[in-house]
Write an enzyme that holds these catalytic residues in place. Structure first.
Site, PDB file in Angstrom:
ATOM      1  N   VAL A  16      47.857  38.868  38.677  1.00 33.67           N
ATOM      2  CA  VAL A  16      48.688  38.302  37.602  1.00 33.67           C
ATOM      3  C   VAL A  16      50.157  38.212  38.304  1.00 33.67           C
ATOM      4  CG1 VAL A  16      50.147  39.327  35.470  1.00 33.67           C
ATOM      5  CG2 VAL A  16      47.689  39.737  35.813  1.00 33.67           C
ATOM      6  N   VAL A  93      52.063  45.525  37.850  1.00 33.90           N
ATOM      7  CA  VAL A  93      51.169  46.350  38.892  1.00 33.90           C
ATOM      8  C   VAL A  93      49.849  46.882  38.282  1.00 33.90           C
ATOM      9  CG1 VAL A  93      53.248  47.165  40.212  1.00 33.90           C
ATOM     10  CG2 VAL A  93      52.535  48.523  38.162  1.00 33.90           C
ATOM     11  N   ASN A  94      49.053  47.556  38.774  1.00 34.16           N
ATOM     12  CA  ASN A  94      47.717  47.834  38.322  1.00 34.16           C
ATOM     13  C   ASN A  94      47.748  49.056  37.454  1.00 34.16           C
ATOM     14  OD1 ASN A  94      48.605  48.537  40.905  1.00 34.16           O
ATOM     15  ND2 ASN A  94      46.810  49.771  41.399  1.00 34.16           N
ATOM     16  N   LEU A 228      45.548  44.917  24.087  1.00 37.85           N
ATOM     17  CA  LEU A 228      44.554  45.791  24.212  1.00 37.85           C
ATOM     18  C   LEU A 228      43.534  44.885  23.087  1.00 37.85           C
ATOM     19  CD1 LEU A 228      45.390  49.474  24.389  1.00 37.85           C
ATOM     20  CD2 LEU A 228      44.665  47.964  26.364  1.00 37.85           C
ATOM     21  N   LEU A 234      37.532  40.171  22.327  1.00 32.32           N
ATOM     22  CA  LEU A 234      36.905  39.113  23.292  1.00 32.32           C
ATOM     23  C   LEU A 234      35.553  39.901  23.705  1.00 32.32           C
ATOM     24  CD1 LEU A 234      39.793  37.531  25.158  1.00 32.32           C
ATOM     25  CD2 LEU A 234      38.247  36.432  23.678  1.00 32.32           C
ATOM     26  N   CYS A 283      39.563  43.843  33.513  1.00 33.07           N
ATOM     27  CA  CYS A 283      40.215  44.286  32.287  1.00 33.07           C
ATOM     28  C   CYS A 283      39.616  44.630  31.048  1.00 33.07           C
ATOM     29  CB  CYS A 283      40.949  42.903  31.828  1.00 33.07           C
ATOM     30  SG  CYS A 283      42.520  42.467  32.851  1.00 33.07           S
ATOM     31  N   PHE A 284      38.359  44.212  30.740  1.00 31.78           N
ATOM     32  CA  PHE A 284      37.776  44.426  29.421  1.00 31.78           C
ATOM     33  C   PHE A 284      37.249  45.831  29.384  1.00 31.78           C
ATOM     34  CE2 PHE A 284      36.070  39.800  28.478  1.00 31.78           C
ATOM     35  CZ  PHE A 284      37.405  39.403  27.935  1.00 31.78           C
ATOM     36  N   LYS A 286      38.058  48.544  31.131  1.00 26.99           N
ATOM     37  CA  LYS A 286      39.262  49.478  31.391  1.00 26.99           C
ATOM     38  C   LYS A 286      40.214  49.326  29.922  1.00 26.99           C
ATOM     39  CE  LYS A 286      43.041  47.272  33.285  1.00 26.99           C
ATOM     40  NZ  LYS A 286      44.188  47.299  32.674  1.00 26.99           N
TER      41      LYS A 286
HETATM   42  P1  NAD Z   1      46.312  44.000  41.221  1.00 27.09           P
HETATM   43  O1  NAD Z   1      45.509  45.244  41.626  1.00 27.09           O
HETATM   44  O2  NAD Z   1      45.793  42.878  41.582  1.00 27.09           O
HETATM   45  O3  NAD Z   1      47.762  43.797  41.689  1.00 27.09           O
HETATM   46  C1  NAD Z   1      48.625  44.971  41.246  1.00 27.09           C
HETATM   47  C2  NAD Z   1      49.562  44.993  42.699  1.00 27.09           C
HETATM   48  O4  NAD Z   1      50.590  46.133  42.287  1.00 27.09           O
HETATM   49  C3  NAD Z   1      48.826  45.604  43.721  1.00 27.09           C
HETATM   50  O5  NAD Z   1      49.034  44.744  45.095  1.00 27.09           O
HETATM   51  C4  NAD Z   1      49.599  47.000  44.216  1.00 27.09           C
HETATM   52  O6  NAD Z   1      49.868  47.221  45.582  1.00 27.09           O
HETATM   53  C5  NAD Z   1      50.977  46.730  43.580  1.00 27.09           C
HETATM   54  N1  NAD Z   1      51.581  47.948  43.302  1.00 27.09           N
HETATM   55  C6  NAD Z   1      51.136  48.939  42.791  1.00 27.09           C
HETATM   56  N2  NAD Z   1      52.300  50.055  42.313  1.00 27.09           N
HETATM   57  C7  NAD Z   1      53.414  49.335  42.971  1.00 27.09           C
HETATM   58  C8  NAD Z   1      54.507  49.621  43.381  1.00 27.09           C
HETATM   59  N3  NAD Z   1      55.262  50.864  42.705  1.00 27.09           N
HETATM   60  N4  NAD Z   1      55.498  48.910  44.082  1.00 27.09           N
HETATM   61  C9  NAD Z   1      55.155  47.890  44.488  1.00 27.09           C
HETATM   62  N5  NAD Z   1      53.827  47.322  44.345  1.00 27.09           N
HETATM   63  C10 NAD Z   1      53.053  48.126  43.503  1.00 27.09           C
HETATM   64  O7  NAD Z   1      46.249  43.987  39.586  1.00 27.09           O
HETATM   65  P2  NAD Z   1      46.280  42.755  38.586  1.00 27.09           P
HETATM   66  O8  NAD Z   1      45.003  42.202  38.631  1.00 27.09           O
HETATM   67  O9  NAD Z   1      47.139  41.612  39.061  1.00 27.09           O
HETATM   68  O10 NAD Z   1      46.546  43.401  37.228  1.00 27.09           O
HETATM   69  C11 NAD Z   1      47.913  43.824  37.029  1.00 27.09           C
HETATM   70  C12 NAD Z   1      48.239  44.158  35.551  1.00 27.09           C
HETATM   71  O11 NAD Z   1      47.955  43.018  34.593  1.00 27.09           O
HETATM   72  C13 NAD Z   1      46.893  45.240  34.925  1.00 27.09           C
HETATM   73  O12 NAD Z   1      47.734  46.070  34.019  1.00 27.09           O
HETATM   74  C14 NAD Z   1      46.091  44.320  34.317  1.00 27.09           C
HETATM   75  O13 NAD Z   1      45.342  44.965  33.238  1.00 27.09           O
HETATM   76  C15 NAD Z   1      46.771  43.331  33.686  1.00 27.09           C
HETATM   77  N6  NAD Z   1      46.153  41.877  33.665  1.00 27.09           N
HETATM   78  C16 NAD Z   1      45.374  41.566  34.590  1.00 27.09           C
HETATM   79  C17 NAD Z   1      44.707  40.427  34.377  1.00 27.09           C
HETATM   80  C18 NAD Z   1      43.506  39.816  35.331  1.00 27.09           C
HETATM   81  O14 NAD Z   1      42.925  38.753  35.100  1.00 27.09           O
HETATM   82  N7  NAD Z   1      43.675  40.330  36.484  1.00 27.09           N
HETATM   83  C19 NAD Z   1      44.831  39.658  33.227  1.00 27.09           C
HETATM   84  C20 NAD Z   1      45.705  39.966  32.388  1.00 27.09           C
HETATM   85  C21 NAD Z   1      46.336  41.281  32.459  1.00 27.09           C
HETATM   86  C1  UDX Z   2      40.048  38.368  30.196  1.00 22.30           C
HETATM   87  C2  UDX Z   2      40.615  37.796  28.898  1.00 22.30           C
HETATM   88  O1  UDX Z   2      39.806  36.695  28.903  1.00 22.30           O
HETATM   89  C3  UDX Z   2      41.902  37.367  29.535  1.00 22.30           C
HETATM   90  O2  UDX Z   2      42.785  36.818  28.202  1.00 22.30           O
HETATM   91  C4  UDX Z   2      42.777  38.584  29.675  1.00 22.30           C
HETATM   92  O3  UDX Z   2      44.237  38.457  30.152  1.00 22.30           O
HETATM   93  C5  UDX Z   2      41.974  39.315  31.032  1.00 22.30           C
HETATM   94  O4  UDX Z   2      40.720  39.609  30.834  1.00 22.30           O
HETATM   95  P1  UDX Z   2      38.967  37.724  32.513  1.00 22.30           P
HETATM   96  O5  UDX Z   2      38.370  39.025  32.682  1.00 22.30           O
HETATM   97  O6  UDX Z   2      39.591  36.990  33.651  1.00 22.30           O
HETATM   98  O7  UDX Z   2      40.028  37.437  31.471  1.00 22.30           O
HETATM   99  O8  UDX Z   2      37.970  36.493  32.257  1.00 22.30           O
HETATM  100  P2  UDX Z   2      37.131  36.037  30.884  1.00 22.30           P
HETATM  101  O9  UDX Z   2      36.919  34.703  31.050  1.00 22.30           O
HETATM  102  O10 UDX Z   2      37.554  36.715  29.847  1.00 22.30           O
HETATM  103  O11 UDX Z   2      35.423  36.894  31.422  1.00 22.30           O
HETATM  104  C6  UDX Z   2      35.228  38.115  31.422  1.00 22.30           C
HETATM  105  C7  UDX Z   2      33.986  38.336  31.656  1.00 22.30           C
HETATM  106  O12 UDX Z   2      33.273  38.175  30.496  1.00 22.30           O
HETATM  107  C8  UDX Z   2      33.051  37.596  32.636  1.00 22.30           C
HETATM  108  O13 UDX Z   2      32.107  38.630  33.279  1.00 22.30           O
HETATM  109  C9  UDX Z   2      32.537  36.776  32.006  1.00 22.30           C
HETATM  110  O14 UDX Z   2      31.273  36.223  32.789  1.00 22.30           O
HETATM  111  C10 UDX Z   2      32.163  37.262  30.727  1.00 22.30           C
HETATM  112  N1  UDX Z   2      31.752  36.287  29.466  1.00 22.30           N
HETATM  113  C11 UDX Z   2      32.767  35.438  28.953  1.00 22.30           C
HETATM  114  C12 UDX Z   2      30.509  36.289  29.056  1.00 22.30           C
HETATM  115  O15 UDX Z   2      29.515  36.831  29.355  1.00 22.30           O
HETATM  116  N2  UDX Z   2      30.415  35.391  27.789  1.00 22.30           N
HETATM  117  C13 UDX Z   2      31.331  34.578  27.466  1.00 22.30           C
HETATM  118  O16 UDX Z   2      31.007  33.878  26.412  1.00 22.30           O
HETATM  119  C14 UDX Z   2      32.541  34.696  28.018  1.00 22.30           C
END
Ligand code: NAD
Ligand code: UDX
Length: 464
Positions: A16, A93-94, A228, A234, A283-284, A286
């Protein structure tokens, strides 16, 4: 009137933080953006000369990084410096599910959020706007506020007295594989907060490329909760359609026809109705688990039980696929070779977090088969790491091509709908696999008539 800002720091250079800050940098040349992370390898990868070594693969990302890195977009491990210079700090962050202790398996582990709040409390100077970009349990802003206040109250140095903080919630809705596209053209941008001026400052940034009517401002708690709930809705659609895929198989109906017919109702809509091996990704599961935890915390056990079913159906779908494979291959896959096509949780990403492939591969290994795995973007180390918990993790091989992977195998199972798998050369495949050769298609990528003409036995999910 909003106050303009010059310096942004984003803590967390992950899936992100990296793409979202890259897109802000591309639209706001007057802002200096520093993405910081304590993981040096990750930062080095963001700074790598070869753009093929970036830590996140997303279509379109390389181009933005090549244009703005070193100009107004920087990646650094100097967290202290960049927080102290920032007018606005994004927390990206995560927030994974807790693995032990109270709430294990459901509650979010907020230790990284707390560490960010403490870093900001220690290093920030003057007025700082804190933006929650991570997905968080509702009310987390109040925890962050309490931590930050402890760095100001009772601290009598001039520097501490001058510190002020304003907290905003600005959840990220991007999906992996389409991150740049989603960031460039979001359905909505959500900003929750108390301080009107801070909201305007953040809104001004998005207004550089997002239409005003798509920018929704709310109170903090609605914003935190909406993220959430969006993910829960979704995921619920996916579990709904997956439950019906099983019903289609036993009633000779076809899940694609059912999805299409149902989705043509405007009130339902056509998106997110593709059946498959269950949802994966970071994400989902979690976020629904966290929702369940929060509902139970507030005594809403019926609401919690309702959302629990979404996760249960997801698990069931994955187990069901393995059972079908074993059944079709004469009740045993012991000492047979099975080829898995696709390991990422969806196409166009190298992310394997909670990928259905992990669960299905583990179940298949448990049945005693030899697995040969091919994914166009996930490397060998990553696949082996994800399957290292399996007792049979030495019964697998990772290939660099589909046909190499399929050599001598009894069955192919398609778990990710990568473009490449829509163009399989069945003639070639039929000469290298062992007959009777099966194709198990969980992602609707195979034209079964063509495959059957080359002698394949085909099972398609949801196809009765
Ligand atoms: P990620 O694990 O890819 O990245 C998080 C980074 O934060 C890591 O590199 C870690 O080292 C760093 N970090 C943690 N604590 C730290 C600190 N105190 N100081 C400096 N660095 C630190 O995580 P992500 O997938 O980018 O997700 C981040 C957040 O966004 C989560 O809450 C997730 O649920 C949310 N989110 C993720 C997605 C997605 O598609 N991955 C989409 C929407 C929202
Ligand atoms: C999801 C949300 O879509 C996004 O808005 C949020 O910010 C992060 O979580 P992501 O997990 O990256 O995004 O991918 P997404 O396209 O939502 O797919 C999630 C999972 O659902 C995948 O494994 C995908 O294959 C599955 N999926 C999606 C299905 O099985 N059927 C569908 O119709 C759509």
């Amino acid at each position: 009137m909003s106050t303009s800002i010059k310096n942004i720091c984003c803590i967390g250079a992950g899936y992100v933080g990296g793409p979202s800050m890259a897109v802000i940098a591309a639209h706001c040349p007057n802002l200096q953006i520093n993405v910081v992370d304590r993981n040096k390898d990750r930062i080095d990868a963001w700074n790598s000369i070869s753009l093929d070594d970036l830590p996140v693969y997303e279509p379109g990302l390389k181009t933005i990084i090549s244009r703005f890195r070193g100009i107004n977009l920087h990646f650094s491990i100097d967290i202290e410096k960049h927080i102290s210079e920032a007018d606005m700090v994004f927390i990206s962050v995560n927030t994974p599910t807790k693995v032990k202790g109270i709430g294990a398996g459901q509650a979010s582990d907020l230790k990284w959020i707390e560490s960010c709040a403490r870093q900001i409390g220690t290093y920030a100077k003057g007025s700082t706007i804190i933006v929650e970009k991570s997905t968080l349990p509702v009310k987390t802003a109040s925890t962050i506020k309490t931590i930050l206040e402890s760095y100001v109250l009772g601290n009598n140095t001039d520097e501490s007295k001058n510190k002020t903080f304003s907290i905003l919630s600005n959840p990220e809705f991007l999906a992996e594989g389409t991150a740049v596209e989603d960031l460039e053209n979001p359905d909505r941008v959500l900003i929750g907060g108390e301080d009107k001026n801070s909201i305007l400052v953040l809104k001004d940034i998005y207004l550089k490329w997002v239409d005003e009517e798509k920018i929704l401002t709310t109170d903090l708690w609605s914003s935190e909760l909406s993220k959430l709930i969006s993910n829960a809705f979704l995921a619920q659609r996916i579990s709904s359609i997956n439950s019906i895929s099983a019903l289609c198989e036993v009633t000779e109906a076809n899940i694609n026809n059912v999805s299409k017919a149902v989705g043509m109702d405007k009130r339902i809509g056509k998106y997110f109705l593709n059946s498959g091996p269950g949802f994966g990704g970071s994400c989902f599961k979690k976020d629904i688990s966290n929702l369940i935890y929060i509902c139970n915390h507030y005594g809403l056990s019926e609401v919690a039980a309702y959302w629990e079913q979404v996760i249960l159906i997801n698990k069931w779908q994955q187990k069901r696929i393995t059972r079908i494979i074993v059944d079709k291959l004469f009740g045993t896959i012991s000492e047979k070779k099975i080829t898995v096509l696709g390991f990422a949780f969806k196409p166009n990403t190298n992310d394997t977090r909670d990928s259905p492939a992990i669960h299905i591969c583990n179940d298949l290994l448990e049945e005693g088969c030899f697995l040969s795995i091919y994914d166009p973007k996930v490397n060998e180390n990553q696949i082996k790491k994800e399957l290292s918990q399996s007792e049979n993790s030495n019964s697998l091989d990772i290939s660099t091509s589909l046909y190499e992977a399929a050599k001598g195998s009894d069955a192919i199972i398609i778990l990710t709908d990568w473009e490449e798998f829509f163009n399989i050369d069945f003639k070639k495949l039929s000469t290298i696999m062992r007959a009777p050769s099966w194709i198990f298609d969980s992602r609707d990528v195979v034209d079964q008539e063509i495959a059957k003409n080359f002698g394949f036995k085909v099972w398609k999910l949801g196809n009765g």
